[in-house]
Design a protein around this motif. Structure first.
Motif, PDB file in Angstrom:
ATOM      1  N   ALA A  91     -16.440  -2.695   9.043  1.00  0.00           N
ATOM      2  CA  ALA A  91     -15.860  -3.305   7.840  1.00  0.00           C
ATOM      3  C   ALA A  91     -15.855  -2.308   6.688  1.00  0.00           C
ATOM      4  O   ALA A  91     -14.873  -2.202   5.949  1.00  0.00           O
ATOM      5  CB  ALA A  91     -16.634  -4.568   7.459  1.00  0.00           C
ATOM      6  N   ALA A  92     -16.947  -1.556   6.542  1.00  0.00           N
ATOM      7  CA  ALA A  92     -17.010  -0.544   5.483  1.00  0.00           C
ATOM      8  C   ALA A  92     -15.969   0.549   5.721  1.00  0.00           C
ATOM      9  O   ALA A  92     -15.279   0.985   4.796  1.00  0.00           O
ATOM     10  CB  ALA A  92     -18.414   0.047   5.411  1.00  0.00           C
ATOM     11  N   GLY A  93     -15.838   0.979   6.964  1.00  0.00           N
ATOM     12  CA  GLY A  93     -14.840   1.999   7.291  1.00  0.00           C
ATOM     13  C   GLY A  93     -13.424   1.518   7.040  1.00  0.00           C
ATOM     14  O   GLY A  93     -12.570   2.289   6.569  1.00  0.00           O
ATOM     15  N   LEU A  94     -13.163   0.241   7.327  1.00  0.00           N
ATOM     16  CA  LEU A  94     -11.828  -0.306   7.076  1.00  0.00           C
ATOM     17  C   LEU A  94     -11.502  -0.334   5.584  1.00  0.00           C
ATOM     18  O   LEU A  94     -10.336  -0.216   5.209  1.00  0.00           O
ATOM     19  CB  LEU A  94     -11.693  -1.703   7.679  1.00  0.00           C
ATOM     20  N   LEU A  95     -12.519  -0.477   4.732  1.00  0.00           N
ATOM     21  CA  LEU A  95     -12.262  -0.397   3.294  1.00  0.00           C
ATOM     22  C   LEU A  95     -11.687   0.973   2.941  1.00  0.00           C
ATOM     23  O   LEU A  95     -10.746   1.075   2.140  1.00  0.00           O
ATOM     24  CB  LEU A  95     -13.543  -0.644   2.492  1.00  0.00           C
ATOM     25  N   VAL A  96     -12.232   2.007   3.534  1.00  0.00           N
ATOM     26  CA  VAL A  96     -11.744   3.364   3.270  1.00  0.00           C
ATOM     27  C   VAL A  96     -10.340   3.539   3.834  1.00  0.00           C
ATOM     28  O   VAL A  96      -9.423   3.984   3.136  1.00  0.00           O
ATOM     29  CB  VAL A  96     -12.707   4.418   3.868  1.00  0.00           C
ATOM     30  N   VAL A  97     -10.175   3.151   5.107  1.00  0.00           N
ATOM     31  CA  VAL A  97      -8.881   3.327   5.773  1.00  0.00           C
ATOM     32  C   VAL A  97      -7.779   2.515   5.087  1.00  0.00           C
ATOM     33  O   VAL A  97      -6.643   2.970   4.973  1.00  0.00           O
ATOM     34  CB  VAL A  97      -9.004   2.941   7.269  1.00  0.00           C
ATOM     35  N   ALA A  98      -8.104   1.326   4.608  1.00  0.00           N
ATOM     36  CA  ALA A  98      -7.113   0.468   3.958  1.00  0.00           C
ATOM     37  C   ALA A  98      -6.909   0.843   2.493  1.00  0.00           C
ATOM     38  O   ALA A  98      -5.847   0.586   1.935  1.00  0.00           O
ATOM     39  CB  ALA A  98      -7.529  -0.993   4.066  1.00  0.00           C
ATOM     40  N   GLY A  99      -7.895   1.453   1.877  1.00  0.00           N
ATOM     41  CA  GLY A  99      -7.781   1.796   0.461  1.00  0.00           C
ATOM     42  C   GLY A  99      -6.950   3.033   0.188  1.00  0.00           C
ATOM     43  O   GLY A  99      -6.213   3.099  -0.799  1.00  0.00           O
ATOM     44  N   VAL A 100      -7.054   4.028   1.058  1.00  0.00           N
ATOM     45  CA  VAL A 100      -6.347   5.291   0.830  1.00  0.00           C
ATOM     46  C   VAL A 100      -4.831   5.108   0.706  1.00  0.00           C
ATOM     47  O   VAL A 100      -4.227   5.623  -0.235  1.00  0.00           O
ATOM     48  CB  VAL A 100      -6.719   6.338   1.909  1.00  0.00           C
ATOM     49  N   PRO A 101      -4.176   4.360   1.601  1.00  0.00           N
ATOM     50  CA  PRO A 101      -2.727   4.183   1.432  1.00  0.00           C
ATOM     51  C   PRO A 101      -2.354   3.502   0.116  1.00  0.00           C
ATOM     52  O   PRO A 101      -1.294   3.775  -0.451  1.00  0.00           O
ATOM     53  CB  PRO A 101      -2.311   3.309   2.623  1.00  0.00           C
ATOM     54  N   LYS A 102      -3.218   2.634  -0.389  1.00  0.00           N
ATOM     55  CA  LYS A 102      -2.924   1.949  -1.657  1.00  0.00           C
ATOM     56  C   LYS A 102      -3.093   2.880  -2.846  1.00  0.00           C
ATOM     57  O   LYS A 102      -2.452   2.687  -3.878  1.00  0.00           O
ATOM     58  CB  LYS A 102      -3.813   0.707  -1.807  1.00  0.00           C
ATOM     59  N   ILE A 103      -3.932   3.897  -2.712  1.00  0.00           N
ATOM     60  CA  ILE A 103      -4.051   4.902  -3.771  1.00  0.00           C
ATOM     61  C   ILE A 103      -2.779   5.735  -3.799  1.00  0.00           C
ATOM     62  O   ILE A 103      -2.206   5.986  -4.855  1.00  0.00           O
ATOM     63  CB  ILE A 103      -5.279   5.810  -3.547  1.00  0.00           C
ATOM     64  N   VAL A 104      -2.336   6.140  -2.628  1.00  0.00           N
ATOM     65  CA  VAL A 104      -1.139   6.979  -2.509  1.00  0.00           C
ATOM     66  C   VAL A 104       0.107   6.217  -2.956  1.00  0.00           C
ATOM     67  O   VAL A 104       0.930   6.741  -3.718  1.00  0.00           O
ATOM     68  CB  VAL A 104      -0.979   7.485  -1.056  1.00  0.00           C
ATOM     69  N   ASP A 105       0.257   4.983  -2.494  1.00  0.00           N
ATOM     70  CA  ASP A 105       1.426   4.172  -2.837  1.00  0.00           C
ATOM     71  C   ASP A 105       1.004   2.724  -3.077  1.00  0.00           C
ATOM     72  O   ASP A 105       0.933   1.933  -2.132  1.00  0.00           O
ATOM     73  CB  ASP A 105       2.467   4.236  -1.718  1.00  0.00           C
ATOM     74  N   PRO A 106       0.737   2.363  -4.321  1.00  0.00           N
ATOM     75  CA  PRO A 106       0.282   1.003  -4.605  1.00  0.00           C
ATOM     76  C   PRO A 106       1.388  -0.053  -4.600  1.00  0.00           C
ATOM     77  O   PRO A 106       1.107  -1.251  -4.628  1.00  0.00           O
ATOM     78  CB  PRO A 106      -0.331   1.122  -6.005  1.00  0.00           C
ATOM     79  N   LEU A 107       2.654   0.356  -4.534  1.00  0.00           N
ATOM     80  CA  LEU A 107       3.754  -0.601  -4.677  1.00  0.00           C
ATOM     81  C   LEU A 107       3.796  -1.703  -3.615  1.00  0.00           C
ATOM     82  O   LEU A 107       4.104  -2.844  -3.960  1.00  0.00           O
ATOM     83  CB  LEU A 107       5.088   0.131  -4.751  1.00  0.00           C
ATOM     84  N   PRO A 108       3.500  -1.441  -2.337  1.00  0.00           N
ATOM     85  CA  PRO A 108       3.508  -2.565  -1.396  1.00  0.00           C
ATOM     86  C   PRO A 108       2.532  -3.675  -1.796  1.00  0.00           C
ATOM     87  O   PRO A 108       2.869  -4.854  -1.718  1.00  0.00           O
ATOM     88  CB  PRO A 108       3.106  -1.922  -0.060  1.00  0.00           C
ATOM     89  N   LEU A 109       1.334  -3.298  -2.251  1.00  0.00           N
ATOM     90  CA  LEU A 109       0.379  -4.325  -2.669  1.00  0.00           C
ATOM     91  C   LEU A 109       0.818  -4.985  -3.976  1.00  0.00           C
ATOM     92  O   LEU A 109       0.654  -6.195  -4.141  1.00  0.00           O
ATOM     93  CB  LEU A 109      -1.033  -3.763  -2.814  1.00  0.00           C
ATOM     94  N   VAL A 110       1.402  -4.219  -4.875  1.00  0.00           N
ATOM     95  CA  VAL A 110       1.923  -4.806  -6.118  1.00  0.00           C
ATOM     96  C   VAL A 110       2.952  -5.886  -5.776  1.00  0.00           C
ATOM     97  O   VAL A 110       2.897  -6.999  -6.302  1.00  0.00           O
ATOM     98  CB  VAL A 110       2.548  -3.722  -7.036  1.00  0.00           C
ATOM     99  N   ARG A 111       3.869  -5.563  -4.860  1.00  0.00           N
ATOM    100  CA  ARG A 111       4.891  -6.539  -4.447  1.00  0.00           C
ATOM    101  C   ARG A 111       4.260  -7.744  -3.759  1.00  0.00           C
ATOM    102  O   ARG A 111       4.656  -8.885  -4.004  1.00  0.00           O
ATOM    103  CB  ARG A 111       5.925  -5.878  -3.531  1.00  0.00           C
ATOM    104  N   ALA A 112       3.267  -7.497  -2.898  1.00  0.00           N
ATOM    105  CA  ALA A 112       2.614  -8.606  -2.191  1.00  0.00           C
ATOM    106  C   ALA A 112       1.882  -9.515  -3.175  1.00  0.00           C
ATOM    107  O   ALA A 112       1.968 -10.745  -3.067  1.00  0.00           O
ATOM    108  CB  ALA A 112       1.635  -8.059  -1.151  1.00  0.00           C
ATOM    109  N   LEU A 113       1.186  -8.932  -4.135  1.00  0.00           N
ATOM    110  CA  LEU A 113       0.482  -9.737  -5.132  1.00  0.00           C
ATOM    111  C   LEU A 113       1.465 -10.532  -5.988  1.00  0.00           C
ATOM    112  O   LEU A 113       1.245 -11.715  -6.261  1.00  0.00           O
ATOM    113  CB  LEU A 113      -0.408  -8.854  -6.009  1.00  0.00           C
ATOM    114  N   ARG A 114       2.538  -9.904  -6.390  1.00  0.00           N
ATOM    115  CA  ARG A 114       3.550 -10.619  -7.185  1.00  0.00           C
ATOM    116  C   ARG A 114       4.186 -11.726  -6.363  1.00  0.00           C
ATOM    117  O   ARG A 114       4.464 -12.812  -6.884  1.00  0.00           O
ATOM    118  CB  ARG A 114       4.594  -9.645  -7.709  1.00  0.00           C
ATOM    119  N   GLY A 115       4.430 -11.471  -5.081  1.00  0.00           N
ATOM    120  CA  GLY A 115       4.990 -12.495  -4.201  1.00  0.00           C
ATOM    121  C   GLY A 115       4.053 -13.675  -4.013  1.00  0.00           C
ATOM    122  O   GLY A 115       4.493 -14.784  -3.728  1.00  0.00           O
ATOM    123  N   ALA A 116       2.758 -13.425  -4.184  1.00  0.00           N
ATOM    124  CA  ALA A 116       1.764 -14.496  -4.068  1.00  0.00           C
ATOM    125  C   ALA A 116       1.484 -15.140  -5.426  1.00  0.00           C
ATOM    126  O   ALA A 116       0.563 -15.937  -5.552  1.00  0.00           O
ATOM    127  CB  ALA A 116       0.470 -13.944  -3.477  1.00  0.00           C
TER     128      ALA A 116
END
Length: 179
Positions: free
Chosen positions: A12-37
């Motif tokens: 679970a701790a490792g997945l935080l790292v693996v899942a966090g890095v792409p959001k640092i590089v490109d936060p727009l997919p999560l921005v869109r997902a949060l706005r969609g929610a």
């Protein structure tokens, strides 16, 4: 307790790292997902939380203890709440960007896995290990290997499995012409 949950917690701790890095590089997919929610946020806020997510994952991997475990549990409870919200709203078409995939929507399996990660972290917080990496032996190496396998399988279930559904395959297949 640590002996029972070390592998899943480290995964679970490792997945935080693996899942966090792409959001640092490109936060727009999560921005869109949060706005969609229905949760409007700015790109820099998402990037800042992603940096914290990666830092938390690294801390929990390097020094798993009560406070790191409590924060990992809190992070996964937030993720579980978000996935639950998305599913109640009928789901979203795109990805949150956690795994760098363009189209990995939230699923009930995703909800269960994030809830289990939160529970695992809470168990570690209740009974943290005295010392994990001091005197590394065969059991520690085996536990670390198990964590890698669990993390990989969890990633497969959350990021790859949703793309294999008949609906996902139909949306990515090129249309054919009869004629």
């Amino acid at each position: 307790m640590w002996d029972l949950v070390a592998g899943p917690f480290l995964a679970a701790a490792g997945l935080l790292v693996v899942a966090g890095v792409p959001k640092i590089v490109d936060p727009l997919p999560l921005v869109r997902a949060l706005r969609g929610a229905g949760l409007p946020v700015h790109r820099q806020v998402v990037r800042g939380f992603a940096v914290l997510e990666v830092a938390l994952g690294v801390w929990a991997l390097a020094a798993p203890g009560r406070y790191a475990a409590l924060l990992v549990a809190a992070a996964y409870l937030v993720f579980t709440s978000f996935v639950g919200r998305v599913l109640r709203r009928g789901g979203i078409l795109g990805s949150c960007g956690c795994f760098g995939k363009p189209d990995t929507p939230a699923t009930r399996t995703h909800l269960v896995l994030t809830a289990l990660a939160a529970l695992t972290a809470l168990l570690v917080a209740v009974d943290p290990p005295a010392s994990v990496w001091a005197g590394v032996d065969g059991a520690t190496v085996t536990t670390a290997g198990l964590a890698v396998v669990i993390g990989f399988l969890a990633w497969q279930v959350m990021a790859v499995l949703p793309t294999t559904s008949p609906a996902a395959i139909r949306t990515t297949a090129a249309p054919t012409r009869k004629g």
